[in-house]
Design an enzyme around this catalytic site. Structure first.
Site, PDB file in Angstrom:
ATOM      1  N   LEU B  65       0.815  -1.209   0.000  1.00 31.11           N
ATOM      2  CA  LEU B  65       0.000   0.000   0.000  1.00 31.11           C
ATOM      3  C   LEU B  65       0.856   1.269   0.000  1.00 31.11           C
ATOM      4  O   LEU B  65       0.324   2.366  -0.121  1.00 31.11           O
ATOM      5  CB  LEU B  65      -0.969   0.000   1.196  1.00 31.11           C
ATOM      6  CG  LEU B  65      -2.060  -1.081   1.138  1.00 31.11           C
ATOM      7  CD1 LEU B  65      -2.953  -1.006   2.373  1.00 31.11           C
ATOM      8  CD2 LEU B  65      -2.902  -0.929  -0.123  1.00 31.11           C
ATOM      9  N   ASP B 306       0.381  -9.586  -4.843  1.00 28.77           N
ATOM     10  CA  ASP B 306       1.652  -8.864  -4.764  1.00 28.77           C
ATOM     11  C   ASP B 306       1.492  -7.523  -5.472  1.00 28.77           C
ATOM     12  O   ASP B 306       2.345  -7.099  -6.268  1.00 28.77           O
ATOM     13  CB  ASP B 306       2.806  -9.667  -5.383  1.00 28.77           C
ATOM     14  CG  ASP B 306       4.179  -9.086  -5.035  1.00 28.77           C
ATOM     15  OD1 ASP B 306       5.184  -9.573  -5.552  1.00 28.77           O
ATOM     16  OD2 ASP B 306       4.219  -8.103  -4.251  1.00 28.77           O
TER      17      ASP B 306
END
Lengths: 307, 427, 177
Positions: B65, B306
């Protein structure tokens, strides 16, 4: 047939016909370098820029002479003096150059795919003069020209490439080009320098130089560098020269009319002995001469391409 | 809110459900699942899910993130929006932020930010070692108390075997898995798979053994100390073989793969498109076949994304220098559905890899549609065709090699904790 | 499409013989004379003229091949022509160069040929012989020796075919007239 491609980035992109067109055109241009006035007005008013991020005298000079003999204007930019040092990205450098409206930009870079970035972003024709270990198309074309000139043909020949194949753009481009013809290619070098899976390209691998050069029509030597990154691929230059340096005795196993080639610059006494470099089988200087003709042909075809 | 989802095909692997049913959400829980639930007239939303699939919200065990530190690449807000669009109601975010999430305050920051701005649940993964340096263990206990669900030095492998052993042992105190990025950096020189494509392009390579050696090593250490190991983004046939063999006599091994490892081969890198640059690299056809086999026979338990968003300048440069990673949240479902369309997985098996299995690994009370559970529900259709347009991504990361691809299967509705966080115009 | 044979094989031969005599007459023999054919058909005509001179004067004149592609003024405006070799292995300095081509039209080809010759040396004189002059000049250049003159009409085209290149010898007019 007509040339339609905007750029020359990879030999892999060329058809056999396109390769033959370049060779045929180069033959006609070779004669100009033999005249007293080594100039024709063909590319008069065109602008050719050489953008070299890696040092080179031979290739850059060759391109410069080729452009000048066709009456084009040339500008040379090398990394150490350019905005590269100030941190400008390749793409930005390209765009800045484009505002000067060059017809052709010839780029040499240490990273594979760099010329492709320019080709995607700029309208100018881009010629790859070497991108890392990937390709060096004009070298392969002048090598093929030289082989054809000396042997009269390319089909049916056995070509041996000796050296650091893994890191060699000359090896790759030559393999791709020669595989368009009916050739037998042998890659010879230390096992640490031969990429796994290379047999899938249709070449044979041989670690012993004596076995490799047997009955060879063409022997192509590559430059050697000891260190690549953190680990060494060979214990020493000395050992490499003993095992893989080309000496006169090796050529006795090759065909009687074998030719020895080298893209230059040579490490005399390392990958090639003095007597071979200067000997009767060497066509190394012919390669240089042919380089100008081949590059003239490429400039002519790219600038005049069908649009 | 009261939400009634009608006539959808409910696939809930944990409870062995696969039939046309209605789902009634009240507040933030699933109140009832059954046939022909009557509308009471007080519903806030009545969704007609005819021809669609209703499933538990997906859980992504591996996303980046980028917040704190790399907000220009992605923020918790934009990343979770992308997750919600992709059908994910929970994500596990990796610790390679700046500063690294190796202490309580960063973990708390992430959790707080996610509560304020997130469109889905965010579970931080703490760093194994301080600063991801691979030397000293980070304060895992403190972070566990703050809410981490796993530890990982992802982005990097723990090089020192002794440190990895200690990490695996220490993780047992808290019962959390160690998520392992497997890469022997002494064997990997470069950026693309060592194979035919690398011979053609002259790029420096990463041989499959660079991953496999560490897969083997990490499993052996985990076995030895009896800890829970999860191998993330596995990409090679060899890795699948090792895991299959080891799973036969040790059960605390799990692993995940990513959609790009069963959708693209190394050939995609031949034109130096930096959107194909990812770590581990795209592999050979043989490896793709093995990954699909591994998913089919259950050796690979989980599909994760991922998700690695990057800003355009970081990708718009020479291949060697460009950042590694694919922005995957918004294409994961559709790419995974090709496994269903190809007959590799049934819909139930596919859903399981995104729900039951991740929930079990992380000990989360999500991933199924039991009555009384939190209302994390998605509605998707496996047949709707659409064309990937990176410019419509909700993620800041437009770095995808799938731009322009025609895919079959789309997420239509995402409900997190009883709130609709994403709704496609088609539903 | 109407087709009319303007010159047949015999007529072409007679015309070349006449041109050969005119060349020898004007130059009072063939001292210092050399022949350069412009690719492609000019080369074959040059060879024929060379043979005729050999029969008459018992002397074989030097023969060269000139490819003018690189000197064209319309090079990048048309489909890129294939560059063929120029092969002039003798010195043209102080020689009388007789340029030979099959058809003369606008004069631009000859302009290019003259520029090419200037880069190869300094001839004493340059003369021009063509088999067909079809008029419609765009530059002030004219042949010294011409086989026939034919003013081309609208929609017409004059084609020279030679055995060495096209299988037969004939000059034909194709057109709507």
């Amino acid at each position: 047939m007509n040339w339609t491609k905007k750029d020359l980035l990879e030999i892999k992109d060329l058809t056999k016909d396109e390769i033959l067109l370049i060779l045929e055109t180069a033959e006609s241009f070779k004669e100009i370098s033999l005249r007293e006035i080594k100039k024709v007005p063909t590319l008069r008013g065109k602008t050719v820029i050489t953008l070299f991020y890696e040092p080179s005298t031979r290739t850059r000079t060759s391109f410069e002479i080729a452009a000048k003999r066709l009456s084009a204007d040339t500008i040379n930019i090398s990394a150490s003096t350019s905005s590269f040092v100030k941190g400008e990205t390749l793409k930005d450098t390209g765009k800045n150059l484009e505002s000067m409206k060059p017809d052709v930009i010839i780029i040499r870079h240490s990273m594979p795919g760099a010329p492709h970035i320019l080709a995607r972003t700029l309208k100018s024709s881009i010629i790859n003069a070497g991108d890392g270990a990937h390709e060096h198309p004009t070298q392969a074309l002048l090598d093929l020209f030289t082989i054809k000139e000396k042997k009269g043909k390319i089909d049916g020949l056995k070509i041996v490439i000796i050296g650091d194949i893994m890191h060699s753009r000359v090896a790759r481009s030559n393999i791709f080009a020669l595989k368009q013809f009916d050739t037998e290619i042998v890659c010879c070098g230390p096992a640490t320098m031969i990429p796994p899976y290379i047999e899938k390209l249709g070449v044979a691998v041989e670690y012993n130089i004596n076995r490799a050069v047997k009955d060879a029509d063409v022997v192509m030597m590559l430059r050697i560098q000891k260190e690549r990154g953190r680990i060494s691929y060979i214990p020493s230059i000395r050992e490499y020269a003993i095992l893989y340096g080309l000496k006169k005795a090796h050529l006795e196993k090759a065909k009687k009319d074998v030719i020895v080639m080298h893209p230059g610059p040579m490490n005399r006494g390392v990958e090639i002995s003095d007597e071979v470099a200067d000997g009767e089988y060497s066509v190394i200087l012919d390669q240089v001469e042919n380089g100008v003709a081949v590059r003239m042909a490429i400039l002519y075809l790219l600038i005049g391409r069908e649009q | 809110m009261k939400i009634l989802i009608k006539k959808g095909r409910v696939i809930d692997p944990k409870n062995n459900i696969d039939e046309i049913l209605d789902v009634y959400i009240n507040g933030n829980i699933i109140e009832k699942i059954g046939k022909n639930i009557k509308e009471k007239g007080v519903e806030d939303f009545v969704i007609d899910a005819t021809d669609h699939i209703v499933a538990p919200g997906f859980i992504d065990v591996h996303v980046h993130l980028r917040e704190p530190g790399y907000e220009y690449k992605e923020t918790i807000k934009t990343g979770t929006m992308a997750a919600a669009k992709g059908g994910f109601t929970s994500v596990v975010c990796m610790a390679n932020t700046e500063p690294v999430n190796d202490n309580r305050s960063i973990t708390e920051f992430i959790i707080k930010k996610a509560k304020l701005e997130g469109s889905c649940r965010v579970f931080p993964c703490g760093a194994i070692t301080k600063g991801l340096k691979g030397e000293e263990l980070s304060e895992i206990g403190d972070m566990f108390d703050a809410g981490i669900v796993a530890i990982s030095d992802d982005g990097k492998s723990v090089k020192h075997s002794g440190v990895l052993r200690k990490a695996l042992e220490y993780s047992k105190i808290f019962g959390i898995p160690v998520i392992s990025h497997c890469e022997d950096t002494d064997l990997s020189h470069g950026f693309i798979n060592e194979g035919v494509a690398s011979v053609l392009s002259g790029l420096d390579t990463v041989p499959s053994i660079a991953e496999e050696i560490i897969v083997q090593r990490d499993i052996m250490i985990a076995k030895y100390v009896n800890a829970n190991i999860h191998l993330t983004h596995i990409s090679t046939a060899g890795s699948v073989d090792i895991i299959a063999r080891e799973k036969r006599n040790y059960k605390y091994i799990t692993c995940d793969t990513c959609p790009h490892y069963f959708s693209l081969t190394e050939d995609a890198t031949l034109k130096f498109d930096t959107n194909t640059k990812v770590n581990p690299p795209l592999r050979s056809k043989k490896d793709i076949e093995a990954i699909k086999e591994g998913l089919k026979n259950g050796i690979i338990d989980i599909i994760a994304t991922d998700h690695a968003p990057h800003d355009l300048p970081s990708k718009d440069m020479e291949f060697n220098l460009a950042a590694s990673g694919i922005s995957g949240l918004e294409t994961a479902l559709a790419l995974s559905l090709t496994l269903f369309h190809e007959g590799v997985l049934t819909l139930g098996e596919l859903v399981k890899k995104f729900t039951v299995n991740p929930a079990r690994l992380l000990k989360l009370p999500y991933g199924d549609l039991s009555e009384g559970n939190a209302a994390d529900v998605i509605v998707f259709n496996p047949y709707i065709e659409w064309i990937v347009d990176k410019n419509t991504f909700l993620s800041k990361g437009k770095n995808t090699p799938f731009d322009g691809w025609k895919l079959k299967g789309k997420n239509l509705l995402t409900i997190v904790d009883g709130k609709i966080v994403y709704r496609d115009g088609l539903i | 499409m109407k087709k009319k044979v303007f010159l047949d094989k015999k007529a072409i031969d007679r015309t070349l013989t006449r041109i050969t005599h005119e060349i020898l007459e004007k130059n009072k023999g063939c001292e210092d004379l050399c022949l350069i054919g412009i690719r492609t058909r000019g080369v074959f005509l040059a060879k024929r003229i060379q043979e005729k001179i050999k029969k008459i004067e018992k002397k074989e004149l030097p023969l060269g091949i000139l490819d003018i592609t690189m000197y064209r003024d319309d090079l990048f405006k048309i489909k890129l022509p294939v560059v063929k070799k120029t092969d002039i292995s003798f010195d043209i300095n102080n020689k009388i160069v007789l340029l030979i081509d099959d058809v003369m039209h606008t004069g631009r080809t000859i302009r290019a040929a003259i520029d090419a010759l200037m880069d190869l040396g300094r001839p004493k004189k340059i003369q021009l012989a063509v088999l067909v002059d079809r008029g419609n000049r765009e530059l002030p250049i004219h042949p010294d020796f011409a086989g026939i003159f034919y003013a081309i009409g609208a929609g017409e085209e004059i084609l020279v075919k030679l055995k060495e290149n096209d299988g037969k010898d004939e000059v034909i007019i194709v057109g709507t007239q």
